[in-house]
Design an enzyme around this catalytic site. Sequence first.
Site, PDB file in Angstrom:
ATOM      1  N   LEU A   6       0.859  -1.183   0.000  1.00  0.00           N
ATOM      2  CA  LEU A   6       0.000   0.000   0.000  1.00  0.00           C
ATOM      3  C   LEU A   6       0.896   1.235   0.000  1.00  0.00           C
ATOM      4  O   LEU A   6       1.899   1.280   0.715  1.00  0.00           O
ATOM      5  CB  LEU A   6      -0.889   0.028   1.249  1.00  0.00           C
ATOM      6  CG  LEU A   6      -1.948  -1.066   1.337  1.00  0.00           C
ATOM      7  CD1 LEU A   6      -2.611  -1.037   2.701  1.00  0.00           C
ATOM      8  CD2 LEU A   6      -2.986  -0.890   0.252  1.00  0.00           C
ATOM      9  N   ASN A   8       0.436   4.054   1.303  1.00  0.00           N
ATOM     10  CA  ASN A   8       0.473   4.778   2.578  1.00  0.00           C
ATOM     11  C   ASN A   8       0.947   3.921   3.746  1.00  0.00           C
ATOM     12  O   ASN A   8       0.846   4.316   4.895  1.00  0.00           O
ATOM     13  CB  ASN A   8      -0.898   5.395   2.880  1.00  0.00           C
ATOM     14  CG  ASN A   8      -1.980   4.345   3.017  1.00  0.00           C
ATOM     15  OD1 ASN A   8      -1.793   3.199   2.614  1.00  0.00           O
ATOM     16  ND2 ASN A   8      -3.122   4.723   3.559  1.00  0.00           N
ATOM     17  N   CYS A   9       1.508   2.751   3.459  1.00  0.00           N
ATOM     18  CA  CYS A   9       2.029   1.847   4.497  1.00  0.00           C
ATOM     19  C   CYS A   9       3.494   2.207   4.774  1.00  0.00           C
ATOM     20  O   CYS A   9       4.325   2.213   3.862  1.00  0.00           O
ATOM     21  CB  CYS A   9       1.911   0.405   4.012  1.00  0.00           C
ATOM     22  SG  CYS A   9       2.763  -0.811   5.031  1.00  0.00           S
ATOM     23  N   ASP A  10       3.811   2.517   6.024  1.00  0.00           N
ATOM     24  CA  ASP A  10       5.174   2.903   6.398  1.00  0.00           C
ATOM     25  C   ASP A  10       6.196   1.814   6.067  1.00  0.00           C
ATOM     26  O   ASP A  10       7.281   2.108   5.574  1.00  0.00           O
ATOM     27  CB  ASP A  10       5.260   3.235   7.891  1.00  0.00           C
ATOM     28  CG  ASP A  10       4.552   4.532   8.235  1.00  0.00           C
ATOM     29  OD1 ASP A  10       4.339   5.371   7.331  1.00  0.00           O
ATOM     30  OD2 ASP A  10       4.196   4.710   9.418  1.00  0.00           O
ATOM     31  N   ARG A  13       6.862   1.741   2.379  1.00  0.00           N
ATOM     32  CA  ARG A  13       7.686   2.889   1.979  1.00  0.00           C
ATOM     33  C   ARG A  13       9.153   2.669   2.337  1.00  0.00           C
ATOM     34  O   ARG A  13      10.059   3.005   1.568  1.00  0.00           O
ATOM     35  CB  ARG A  13       7.162   4.173   2.612  1.00  0.00           C
ATOM     36  CG  ARG A  13       5.909   4.684   1.923  1.00  0.00           C
ATOM     37  CD  ARG A  13       5.624   6.101   2.334  1.00  0.00           C
ATOM     38  NE  ARG A  13       5.147   6.147   3.707  1.00  0.00           N
ATOM     39  CZ  ARG A  13       4.055   6.786   4.096  1.00  0.00           C
ATOM     40  NH1 ARG A  13       3.339   7.457   3.219  1.00  0.00           N
ATOM     41  NH2 ARG A  13       3.686   6.776   5.343  1.00  0.00           N
TER      42      ARG A  13
END
Length: 104
Positions: A6, A8-10, A13
């Site tokens: 995803l 927006n998944c830390d 990233r």
Amino acid sequence: MVLYGLKNCDTCRKALKALGEVEFVDVRADGVSDDVLKAAFDEFGEKLINTRSTTWRGLDEEERKKEPISLLKANPTLMKRPLIVADGAMYLGWDKAVQTALLD
């Protein structure tokens, strides 16, 4: 190398930043192909489902009892992330073992 996760998944990233040149597939927007999903389930089994996720907690008991692959197709955000496919091998998560395998 392909990273399924995803945007927006830390953790996703962090993996993207460390890996550099990698194809990113957003499981929420693009989904995961049936072939990849089946191969990942064959490799990781029940570990592929993130039972600590908000999505999992939002499911009722009946939905949780469904076949895992059907559940992941209907709710792609249930998949533990990231799922990385590199040189025919699959890696799940971004722990030290995965980092060592992919970065060394």
